[in-house]
Design a protein around this motif. Structure first.
Motif, short mmCIF file in Angstrom:
data_model
loop_
_atom_site.label_atom_id
_atom_site.label_comp_id
_atom_site.label_asym_id
_atom_site.label_seq_id
_atom_site.Cartn_x
_atom_site.Cartn_y
_atom_site.Cartn_z
N SER A 21 0.83 -1.21 0.00
CA SER A 21 0.00 0.00 0.00
C SER A 21 0.86 1.26 0.00
N CYS A 22 1.96 1.24 0.77
CA CYS A 22 2.87 2.39 0.79
C CYS A 22 3.52 2.60 -0.57
N GLU A 27 3.91 5.43 -5.97
CA GLU A 27 3.89 5.26 -7.42
C GLU A 27 2.58 5.71 -8.06
N GLY A 28 1.62 6.11 -7.24
CA GLY A 28 0.34 6.53 -7.80
C GLY A 28 -0.47 5.38 -8.37
N LEU A 29 -0.38 4.22 -7.73
CA LEU A 29 -1.09 3.02 -8.18
C LEU A 29 -2.24 2.70 -7.24
N VAL A 31 -3.70 -0.05 -5.06
CA VAL A 31 -3.27 -1.32 -4.48
C VAL A 31 -4.34 -2.40 -4.60
N MET A 32 -5.60 -1.99 -4.76
CA MET A 32 -6.68 -2.95 -4.86
C MET A 32 -6.91 -3.42 -6.30
N GLN A 33 -6.21 -2.80 -7.26
CA GLN A 33 -6.41 -3.16 -8.67
C GLN A 33 -5.15 -3.69 -9.35
N ILE A 34 -3.98 -3.24 -8.92
CA ILE A 34 -2.73 -3.59 -9.58
C ILE A 34 -2.01 -4.70 -8.81
N PRO A 35 -1.54 -5.75 -9.51
CA PRO A 35 -0.75 -6.79 -8.83
C PRO A 35 0.65 -6.27 -8.49
N ILE A 36 0.87 -6.04 -7.21
CA ILE A 36 2.13 -5.46 -6.73
C ILE A 36 2.80 -6.44 -5.76
#
Length: 417
Positions: A21-22, A27-29, A31-36
């Motif tokens: 999440s941090c 990165e302006g992403l 966290v609930m949509q992008i696989p990180i």
């Protein structure tokens, strides 16, 4: 009986996939949509996954504890190394936000991404504790875009159990003492309950105890005879009973000084391993001295590389006199390594000083004329390191190829700052 038990409004807040999440915030992403995935070190194929976003877990089955080489090559996946200084700053900022609702002494920071908050007495300011808990949860998300889960209970233990066993899937869960028989006792395997590890689970299974309910109805005298004070704590925890207060460990009497380290390559010889052990002993002894503590029990754990045939070991030795002397702790670790090391490549080490007493209990030894000089030298070295930095004064072995102290100077919490 319940009228005599603690009955406060305690919440335990866990920041979901905090590191991911941090990073998403930086990165302006989303966290609930992008696989990180946050990886400890890109240069090590076996490096561990420190955090994974929900899409990474759901779509690619990668979660905390997986390894870098297990992550599939996919254009949607975003990989990042940790930024521990930023993570710590975020943790502090979240604590300051919570301080808008309660005083600092009502907050107990359990880890970088988890804390306990005592909401008792805030009703006149903010309304019912459940309402306040959800308001804090919403404020954290609105200000930092970090989702969280909250468990609530009449004491720290039940709040933690509600978090781990219910709230992490639902977002919020409140448990009372009345919920323990219906919501906790059916839990198995036993290691699913906070505070019970795999080894303790095996020990309890050997006694015919396989569920938390079985533990709650076990013979207390048998548990105390087998596990001492820990047996007493396990029994009462199975009933949801916990008298811990903020500022002390959840499990009382378990103060110890430890350090674990993942090695960045395979260490194949005792000589190489002992270099790192000496560095770790230096750190543990310094922390004990700074707290005016000494310990009698020294433990050494070693895990082998995934290429090895053996699983590793964890062994302890109790010495006659309490100590916080680096070389005394090192000598015991050296002895344990000589007894149990199988010569296979090592990848992880852990050392712990426990059975803690006040430093005043260290006795003079008439047969050790250098003990007082070693103690004074250690305190002088501690003072130099406190003033000029941990690597301002190192033993010569730290400058060899096996040393890790210099490399780890730029790490925070074992990870990149």
């Amino acid at each position: 009986m319940q009228t005599a038990l603690p009955n406060r409004s305690i919440i335990c807040i866990d920041m979901k996939c905090f590191y991911a999440s941090c990073i998403a915030l930086i990165e302006g992403l989303d966290v609930m949509q992008i696989p990180i995935a946050v990886i400890a070190n890109f240069n090590q194929p076996g490096s561990v996954v420190l955090a994974a976003s929900p899409p990474m877990k759901e779509r690619f089955k990668i979660k905390t504890g997986n390894r870098l080489f297990e992550i599939p090559k996919h254009p949607d996946i975003r990989l990042f190394e940790p930024k521990m200084d930023f993570f710590l700053d975020m943790s502090v900022a979240i604590t300051k936000l919570i301080m808008q609702y309660v005083p600092r002494e009502a907050i107990h920071v359990y880890s970088v991404d988890e804390c306990f908050v005592d909401l008792t007495g805030t009703e006149k300011l903010w309304g019912a504790p459940e309402v306040t808990a959800k308001a804090i949860q919403q404020a954290i998300f609105e200000q930092f875009h970090i989702p969280s889960s909250i468990g609530m209970g009449p004491n720290m233990l039940i709040a933690k159990l509600a978090l781990d066993l219910a709230a992490k899937s639902s977002g919020f869960a409140k448990w009372t003492y009345d919920d323990i028989p219906t919501k906790l006792w059916s839990i198995h395997p036993l290691s699913e309950m906070w505070g019970i590890g795999k080894q303790m689970e095996k020990n309890l299974n050997a006694m015919g105890i396989f569920t938390v309910g079985g533990l709650a109805h076990a013979n207390l005298e048998d548990l105390e005879a087998r596990f001492g004070v820990m047996g007493n704590q396990l029994y009462y925890h199975a009933w949801g009973i916990d008298y811990s207060t903020f500022g002390e460990p959840l499990v009382k009497g378990q103060i110890s000084y430890g350090k674990g380290q993942m090695l960045m390559r395979d260490y194949r010889t005792s000589a190489e391993i002992l270099v790192v052990i000496l560095e770790m002993c230096e750190d543990i002894a310094k922390r004990a001295r700074m707290a005016n503590h000494a310990g009698r029990t020294i433990s050494l754990g070693l895990s082998y590389s995934h290429k090895a045939m053996s699983k590793g070991f964890y062994r302890s030795k109790t010495v006659e006199l309490p100590t916080n002397d680096t070389l005394t702790i090192y000598a015991v670790c050296k002895e344990l390594l000589a007894q149990h090391f199988l010569g296979e490549p090592a990848r992880q080490l852990s050392i712990r000083l426990s059975n803690i007493e006040s430093e005043r209990s260290i006795q003079l030894n008439l047969f050790d004329s250098t003990k007082d000089k070693r103690q004074q030298l250690a305190l002088t070295m501690d003072a130099i390191r406190n003033k000029f930095g941990a690597t301002s004064l190192l033993r010569a072995v730290s400058y060899t190829s096996a040393g890790t102290a210099i490399q780890r100077k730029r790490l925070v919490g074992g990870h990149l700052a």
